[in-house]
Design a protein around this motif. Structure first.
Motif, short mmCIF file in Angstrom:
data_model
loop_
_atom_site.label_atom_id
_atom_site.label_comp_id
_atom_site.label_asym_id
_atom_site.label_seq_id
_atom_site.Cartn_x
_atom_site.Cartn_y
_atom_site.Cartn_z
N GLU A 153 45.24 38.55 36.99
CA GLU A 153 44.89 39.59 35.36
C GLU A 153 43.80 38.99 35.14
OE1 GLU A 153 45.75 42.51 34.33
OE2 GLU A 153 47.29 41.93 35.30
N LEU A 154 42.94 38.01 35.50
CA LEU A 154 42.04 37.91 35.54
C LEU A 154 40.87 37.69 36.59
CD1 LEU A 154 41.73 33.82 33.96
CD2 LEU A 154 40.83 35.45 32.78
N ALA A 155 41.39 37.85 37.64
CA ALA A 155 40.48 38.29 38.75
C ALA A 155 40.19 39.60 38.43
CB ALA A 155 41.57 37.97 40.09
N LYS A 156 41.29 40.43 38.07
CA LYS A 156 41.35 42.18 38.28
C LYS A 156 39.73 42.15 37.00
CE LYS A 156 44.55 44.43 38.10
NZ LYS A 156 45.92 45.43 37.97
N LEU A 165 28.45 45.06 34.41
CA LEU A 165 27.29 44.19 33.75
C LEU A 165 26.69 44.16 34.53
CD1 LEU A 165 29.69 41.83 31.78
CD2 LEU A 165 28.75 43.98 30.66
N GLY A 166 26.79 44.05 35.84
CA GLY A 166 26.19 43.43 37.13
C GLY A 166 26.15 41.64 37.03
N ARG A 167 26.55 41.26 36.97
CA ARG A 167 26.61 40.13 36.98
C ARG A 167 28.18 39.35 36.36
NH1 ARG A 167 27.47 38.69 31.33
NH2 ARG A 167 27.25 39.75 30.38
N ARG A 168 28.46 37.90 36.47
CA ARG A 168 29.67 37.24 36.34
C ARG A 168 29.95 37.24 34.85
NH1 ARG A 168 32.81 35.43 38.78
NH2 ARG A 168 34.99 33.70 38.32
N PRO A 169 30.87 37.77 34.46
CA PRO A 169 31.09 37.88 33.06
C PRO A 169 31.43 36.70 32.18
CG PRO A 169 32.88 38.58 33.79
CD PRO A 169 31.80 38.19 34.99
N THR A 170 30.94 36.58 31.08
CA THR A 170 31.59 34.80 30.11
C THR A 170 32.44 34.59 29.59
OG1 THR A 170 31.10 36.20 27.70
CG2 THR A 170 28.87 35.62 29.62
N ARG A 171 33.27 34.02 29.70
CA ARG A 171 34.26 33.65 29.60
C ARG A 171 34.86 34.16 27.86
NH1 ARG A 171 36.65 27.82 28.87
NH2 ARG A 171 36.10 27.39 30.96
N ALA A 172 33.81 34.63 26.78
CA ALA A 172 34.12 35.38 25.89
C ALA A 172 34.20 36.82 26.39
CB ALA A 172 32.96 35.07 24.67
N GLU A 173 33.91 37.32 27.52
CA GLU A 173 33.30 39.11 27.12
C GLU A 173 35.08 38.54 28.26
OE1 GLU A 173 28.84 39.90 28.23
OE2 GLU A 173 29.95 38.36 30.36
N LEU A 174 35.57 38.47 28.82
CA LEU A 174 36.87 38.04 29.62
C LEU A 174 37.90 38.01 29.03
CD1 LEU A 174 36.89 35.61 32.60
CD2 LEU A 174 37.24 37.57 32.62
N ALA A 175 38.39 37.08 27.75
CA ALA A 175 38.65 36.92 25.67
C ALA A 175 39.32 37.89 25.67
CB ALA A 175 38.37 36.72 25.53
N ALA A 176 37.46 39.17 25.39
CA ALA A 176 37.86 40.27 24.84
C ALA A 176 38.16 41.50 25.54
CB ALA A 176 36.27 41.22 24.60
N HIS A 177 37.39 41.67 26.76
CA HIS A 177 38.41 42.56 27.44
C HIS A 177 39.77 42.84 28.16
CE1 HIS A 177 38.09 45.40 30.75
NE2 HIS A 177 38.60 44.62 31.24
N LEU A 178 40.47 41.11 28.13
CA LEU A 178 41.70 41.86 28.00
C LEU A 178 42.79 41.09 27.36
CD1 LEU A 178 41.99 38.85 31.21
CD2 LEU A 178 42.68 40.51 31.21
#
Length: 295
Positions: A153-156, A165-178
């Motif tokens: 799920e993280l890889a997706k 975003l045009g860049r690698r997401p931060t951990r906070a952005e990943l957490a919000a998305h998931l």
């Protein structure tokens, strides 16, 4: 042709899912069950939807709807590609999830102006995503199933957010998305460290030979599947085969019969079918190489 509904043009002031669909399709038929559409209909619909996608603004609900419909229409390509890795120890569902990432990438990169069918364009990307998954991921330590699934799920999520975003997401952005907390994301990232390349020298179990064990770990592939990635070039070559050779290819790769089953159908021995299949595949491979050298 699948059940479809044509809608008249609507104004941009309309809201709701139905209005989004109408604006997205702009007169194109709405497909009720995209995953159940036949291959021929899926190709025709995809061609129209790709042309429509190019006119829509990325990030809008209309663009997302057409893009998601294309994913559903073409998910059969992912399932087809996953067959070549049927001997992997990883669950088929995981392989299909990873392959779907490749399908989405192919949809985003596809250009209708290119003289190539989408299936021929997408398969190498889908298979490449699967191979990268296998190359980068073999569990060297015992990791709970929950964390294995979280890694996927993280890889997706990383792929989706990178495109947005045009860049690698931060951990906070990943957490919000998931919809997770950052601690859980960190745990999933740490679990990824348990994935390393497994040695091919690892002893095989008592019930398998070293050869079959190695093939199982690597995801043994039929030699012929590499040809499928060159669908466009194969068409004239297959058309030039005699009826029996085309029938053998259809039974082997269309109906997925074994050589023995094909022999029973055609009244030939398994050994004879094996020789015929080897000859046909070698002819196709040689034809592809000659075609490439003449370009």
């Amino acid at each position: 042709m699948p059940t479809a509904r044509n809608h008249p043009a609507t104004t941009r002031t309309e809201a709701g899912p139905a209005a989004v669909r109408r604006r997205a399709l702009d007169g194109l038929p709405e497909v009720d069950r995209p995953t159940e559409v036949s291959t021929g209909d899926a190709q025709a619909l995809s061609t129209a939807l790709f042309a429509r996608l190019e006119t829509l603004e990325e990030g809008t609900p209309e663009h997302a709807y057409v893009r998601n419909t294309l994913v559903e229409l073409n998910v059969s390509l992912v399932k087809f590609a996953a067959r070549r890795f049927r001997n992997r120890v990883e669950p088929t569902e995981d392989i299909i999830q990873v392959g779907t990432i490749g399908l989405i990438k192919a949809i985003d990169r596809f250009e209708t102006g290119r003289d190539v069918e989408f299936s021929a364009f997408a398969l190498p990307t889908i298979v490449g995503e699967m191979k990268r998954f296998f190359r980068d991921t073999s569990w060297a330590v015992q990791v709970p199933r929950r964390l294995q699934e979280l890694r996927i799920e993280l890889a997706k999520a990383v792929d989706t957010l990178e495109q947005r975003l045009g860049r690698r997401p931060t951990r906070a952005e990943l957490a919000a998305h998931l919809h997770l907390d950052e601690e859980s994301v960190a745990e999933g990232e740490q679990a990824s460290n348990g994935y390393v390349a497994r040695s091919l020298d690892t002893p095989a179990g008592d019930d398998e030979t070293a050869e079959t064990a190695g093939a199982r770990r690597l995801g043994a592939e039929e030699r012929a599947f590499e040809l499928i990635e060159a669908l466009e070039s194969l068409k004239p070559l297959i058309a030039g085969l005699d009826a029996r050779d085309r029938r053998i290819l259809e039974l082997r790769f269309g109906e997925e019969l074994t050589q023995a089953q094909i022999g029973e159908r055609l009244g030939l021995s398994q050994m004879h079918i094996s020789r015929l299949l080897t000859r046909v595949l070698d002819e196709l491979r040689t034809g592809l190489l000659e075609d490439a050298s003449n370009r």
